[in-house]
Design an enzyme around this catalytic site. Structure first.
Site, PDB file in Angstrom:
ATOM      1  N   GLN A  33      -3.117   0.283  -2.395  1.00  0.00           N
ATOM      2  CA  GLN A  33      -2.559   1.335  -3.240  1.00  0.00           C
ATOM      3  C   GLN A  33      -2.882   1.088  -4.709  1.00  0.00           C
ATOM      4  O   GLN A  33      -2.560   0.022  -5.254  1.00  0.00           O
ATOM      5  CB  GLN A  33      -1.039   1.430  -3.061  1.00  0.00           C
ATOM      6  CG  GLN A  33      -0.589   1.747  -1.645  1.00  0.00           C
ATOM      7  CD  GLN A  33      -0.195   0.509  -0.879  1.00  0.00           C
ATOM      8  OE1 GLN A  33      -0.867  -0.527  -0.952  1.00  0.00           O
ATOM      9  NE2 GLN A  33       0.905   0.595  -0.139  1.00  0.00           N
TER      10      GLN A  33
ATOM     11  N   GLN B 246      -7.295   4.440  -2.317  1.00  0.00           N
ATOM     12  CA  GLN B 246      -6.008   4.688  -1.661  1.00  0.00           C
ATOM     13  C   GLN B 246      -4.966   5.104  -2.705  1.00  0.00           C
ATOM     14  O   GLN B 246      -4.812   4.441  -3.739  1.00  0.00           O
ATOM     15  CB  GLN B 246      -5.529   3.438  -0.923  1.00  0.00           C
ATOM     16  CG  GLN B 246      -4.211   3.655  -0.173  1.00  0.00           C
ATOM     17  CD  GLN B 246      -3.844   2.484   0.722  1.00  0.00           C
ATOM     18  OE1 GLN B 246      -4.661   1.610   0.990  1.00  0.00           O
ATOM     19  NE2 GLN B 246      -2.608   2.471   1.195  1.00  0.00           N
ATOM     20  N   ASP B 247      -4.285   6.222  -2.432  1.00  0.00           N
ATOM     21  CA  ASP B 247      -3.187   6.704  -3.299  1.00  0.00           C
ATOM     22  C   ASP B 247      -3.670   7.085  -4.704  1.00  0.00           C
ATOM     23  O   ASP B 247      -3.082   6.670  -5.704  1.00  0.00           O
ATOM     24  CB  ASP B 247      -2.078   5.645  -3.411  1.00  0.00           C
ATOM     25  CG  ASP B 247      -1.306   5.470  -2.115  1.00  0.00           C
ATOM     26  OD1 ASP B 247      -1.689   6.104  -1.108  1.00  0.00           O
ATOM     27  OD2 ASP B 247      -0.333   4.714  -2.102  1.00  0.00           O
TER      28      ASP B 247
ATOM     29  N   ASP C 192      -4.557   8.534   2.099  1.00  0.00           N
ATOM     30  CA  ASP C 192      -3.362   9.160   1.488  1.00  0.00           C
ATOM     31  C   ASP C 192      -3.589   9.490   0.014  1.00  0.00           C
ATOM     32  O   ASP C 192      -2.711   9.280  -0.819  1.00  0.00           O
ATOM     33  CB  ASP C 192      -2.142   8.236   1.601  1.00  0.00           C
ATOM     34  CG  ASP C 192      -1.889   7.762   3.021  1.00  0.00           C
ATOM     35  OD1 ASP C 192      -2.314   8.448   3.961  1.00  0.00           O
ATOM     36  OD2 ASP C 192      -1.272   6.701   3.185  1.00  0.00           O
TER      37      ASP C 192
ATOM     38  N   ARG D 243      -1.081  12.902   6.999  1.00  0.00           N
ATOM     39  CA  ARG D 243      -0.210  12.214   7.956  1.00  0.00           C
ATOM     40  C   ARG D 243       1.186  12.127   7.349  1.00  0.00           C
ATOM     41  O   ARG D 243       1.357  12.124   6.121  1.00  0.00           O
ATOM     42  CB  ARG D 243      -0.752  10.828   8.314  1.00  0.00           C
ATOM     43  CG  ARG D 243      -0.919   9.871   7.146  1.00  0.00           C
ATOM     44  CD  ARG D 243      -1.404   8.514   7.623  1.00  0.00           C
ATOM     45  NE  ARG D 243      -1.512   7.545   6.524  1.00  0.00           N
ATOM     46  CZ  ARG D 243      -1.460   6.231   6.697  1.00  0.00           C
ATOM     47  NH1 ARG D 243      -1.282   5.720   7.908  1.00  0.00           N
ATOM     48  NH2 ARG D 243      -1.574   5.424   5.658  1.00  0.00           N
TER      49      ARG D 243
END
Length: 518
Positions: free
Chosen positions: A312, A334-335, A356, A424
Site C-alpha cells: 500500500q 497498490q492503493d 485496489d 472486490r
C-alpha cells in the site's frame, strides 16, 4: 404512535411530578426510541447517563439527542486516545496511534458540524456522519495492517462511539436526493466562480510556486503555509509551475477552499514514496492528503514511487468535502487513489495502479476518466476498485461513469499472465457501479473478484449499466446476490452526479464541466 407516546409522557410528568414511577416512565420512553436504532443497548445506557434526561417527542429530536451523545463520547475517546500514546511499544504502534488521534479529532469536527450547522440538508448530515464512521474504521485498519492490533487498539476502540454514530446515521438514512440543474458540465454545488477558474486557461493566482525561484515560493508547502495565514476563507489559488516537487503535503481542515493549478499533468508533478512496506499506515502513506473543505486541483499529477513491492502506497488521499480534481493524474501501484470520505468529483483524470488502486469510502463520481491497470507483482491480480462502506446507511460508493478501463503499455504484452477485475469488496457493504464505460479486453469475464471467500457477497452492491467494449458482455459475470446488471435508466440515475453526490448543488462553483445525468 410517536405523538401518543409524547402526550402520554407529558401527562405522566405533569400528574406525577413527585411520583417514584416517573423515572420508569421516562426510561420506557427512551427505550421506545432506542429500540428503533441498530444498536439499542449502548443507546439506552448512555441516554440514562444524562444528568438531565430529555425525552424526545419526534424522530428529529431524538436524532439530535443521539448525535449529542455521540459527540460527548467522541470527546472523551479523543482525550483517552491522547493518554494512550505513552503506552505504544514500538514505532508501528506509534504510527497507527498518531493516525487514530488525528481521526478522532476529525470525527469530532464532523459530528459537531452535524449538530450545529444551521443551513445543512439531510444529505449533508448523512455525508458527515458517514465520514465520522469511516474515520473510526480507518483508525482500526491502521493497527491491523501494521500487525499491532493486540494491545493499544482495544483500549482505543472500547468506547461505543462507532455504534452511537451508526445509530444517528440510521435516523438520517432516508435523506432525499433532489436532482438540481447543471451548468457547463459540472454539478451545481460547484460555485460559478470556481467553475470559471477551472475553465480559464490562466486563472489569476494568489501565489506562484516555482522551483527555479521565479515565483513567490520554491515549494508548495511554503505556499500552503502562507495561505493558512490569510484572512477569510474565500477561494485561494496557488499556481504550481512545471517541475517535479518532492513533497509530502497535508492540506488540513483549517485550509478551506484551496485551489492548486498546475501546468498540466505531464508537467507539474508532486511525488513521494511513503508506504506500508516502509512502516507507514496506508492512511499516512499519501504523497498529498487533503481534508480542507472545497479543495480543487487542476493540471497536476500526484505520484507515489514506492513501487509494487512496498504494497500500500497512496498518491493522493482526499477527505475533502465537495472536492474536485480536473485533468489530474494519479500514479502508483497498490492503493493509488484513496477516496477516503466525503463528496468528491473527478473529471478527465488519469489513474494508474495495480491492486485496489481506486479505494475508500467517499461518495465519489469519476467521469470521463482514463483508468490504466499496470503490471503487478508475480501471482497478483489487478483490481480497479475496493470500496469501503461498513454501514448500510452510509451514502457512499464509487461511481465510474463514461470512462475507459485499459492496460498500460507494460501490461498489454503479458495480459495472459495477470487477471484484472473491476473490483472486490473491501468492506461488508461495498458499493461500486460502472456506467457507460469502455471495458477493454484486460477485464476478466467474471468482472469482479472475491475478497475472502464469501465475505460480503450478499451485502455488497456491484452494478454495471450500458458499458461497452470487449469485456462489457455480462453473460459470464459473477452470480453473487449483491451483483446486478442494471437495465433500468431510473435505477441507474440514482448513481449519477446529480443524485449520488448532489452535485448540482455544489459542482458549478468549481468551474469544471460535468454531466449531471446519464
Amino acid at each position: 404512535m410517536a405523538t401518543k407516546l409524547a402526550c402520554f409522557v407529558l401527562f405522566m410528568i405533569m400528574s406525577m411530578a413527585v411520583s417514584p414511577t416517573l423515572s420508569s416512565v421516562v426510561t420506557n420512553a427512551m427505550d421506545y426510541w432506542c429500540d428503533k436504532t441498530p444498536n439499542p443497548q449502548p443507546c439506552k445506557y448512555f441516554m440514562r447517563q444524562q444528568t438531565k434526561p430529555l425525552v424526545p417527542k419526534t424522530k428529529s429530536e431524538f436524532r439530535k439527542v443521539a448525535v449529542g451523545i455521540a459527540l460527548e463520547r467522541a470527546l472523551r475517546a479523543e482525550t483517552h486516545t491522547k493518554w494512550l500514546g505513552k503506552k505504544c511499544r514500538n514505532d508501528k504502534e506509534k504510527a497507527a496511534w498518531a493516525d487514530c488521534l488525528k481521526l478522532y479529532q476529525q470525527t469530532i469536527l464532523q459530528i459537531n458540524q452535524t449538530l450545529h450547522s444551521t443551513k445543512c440538508t439531510d444529505f449533508d448530515v448523512q455525508t458527515w456522519l458517514s465520514t465520522a464512521l469511516t474515520n473510526l474504521e480507518t483508525c482500526r485498519v491502521g493497527f491491523v495492517e501494521l500487525r499491532v492490533s493486540d494491545y493499544v487498539l482495544p483500549l482505543i476502540m472500547s468506547n461505543n462511539v462507532s455504534k452511537l454514530i451508526s445509530n444517528a446515521l440510521a435516523l438520517t438514512s432516508n435523506a432525499s436526493f433532489v436532482p438540481q440543474s447543471y451548468k457547463h458540465g459540472f454539478p451545481s454545488w460547484l460555485k460559478a466562480g470556481d467553475r470559471k477558474l477551472l475553465q480559464s486557461s490562466s486563472p489569476t493566482p494568489d501565489l506562484v510556486v516555482a522551483r527555479d525561484g521565479l515565483g513567490n515560493h520554491r515549494t508548495i508547502k511554503e505556499a500552503l503555509d502562507a495561505a493558512s495565514k490569510r484572512s477569510g476563507k474565500s477561494r485561494f489559488v496557488i499556481r504550481v509551475k512545471s517541475g517535479i516537487y518532492q513533497e509530502n503535503l497535508e492540506i488540513g481542515t483549517k485550509l478551506k477552499n484551496i485551489m492548486l493549478v498546475g501546468d498540466g499533468l505531464r508537467n507539474t508533478i508532486i511525488t513521494g514514496s511513503r508506504s506500508v512496506g516502509d512502516g507507514s499506515t496506508t492512511f499516512d502513506s499519501a504523497t498529498v492528503a487533503v481534508t480542507g473543505e472545497g479543495f480543487i486541483a487542476r493540471g497536476i499529477t500526484f505520484r507515489n514511487t514506492a513501487g509494487p513491492q512496498k504494497h500500500q502506497a497512496v498518491a493522493l488521499r482526499s477527505g475533502s468535502d465537495l472536492s474536485v480534481f480536473y485533468r489530474c493524474g494519479f500514479e502508483g501501484y497498490q492503493d493509488t487513489l484513496y477516496v477516503h470520505s466525503q463528496r468528491q468529483f473527478y473529471k478527465e483524470c488519469y489513474i494508474y495502479g495495480t491492486v485496489d488502486f481506486i479505494f475508500g469510502n467517499a461518495a465519489v463520481v469519476l467521469q470521463n476518466c482514463m483508468i490504466y491497470a499496470r503490471t503487478p507483482m508475480d501471482k497478483q491480480k489487478n483490481t480497479v476498485t475496493a470500496q469501503g462502506r461498513t454501514d448500510p446507511n452510509q451514502n457512499t460508493g464509487i461511481i465510474i461513469h463514461g470512462s475507459r478501463v485499459m492496460a498500460t503499455a507494460d501490461l498489454s504484452p503479458v495480459l495472459s499472465s495477470f487477471k484484472t477485475f473491476l473490483g472486490r469488496p473491501w468492506k461488508e457493504y461495498s458499493r461500486t457501479v460502472f456506467m457507460k464505460t469502455y471495458l477493454d479486453s484486460l477485464v476478466d469475464p467474471a468482472g469482479w473478484l472475491e475478497w475472502d471467500g464469501d465475505f460480503a457477497l450478499n451485502t455488497l452492491f456491484y452494478g454495471e449499466y450500458q458499458n461497452i467494449g470487449p469485456s462489457a458482455p455480462t453473460s459470464r459475470r459473477v452470480k453473487w446476490k449483491g451483483y446486478r446488471v442494471i437495465t433500468s435508466a431510473t435505477e441507474a440515475s440514482k448513481f449519477t452526479v446529480a443524485n449520488f453526490i448532489a452535485g448540482t448543488s455544489w459542482l458549478p462553483n468549481a468551474g469544471i464541466p460535468f454531466t449531471s445525468g446519464l
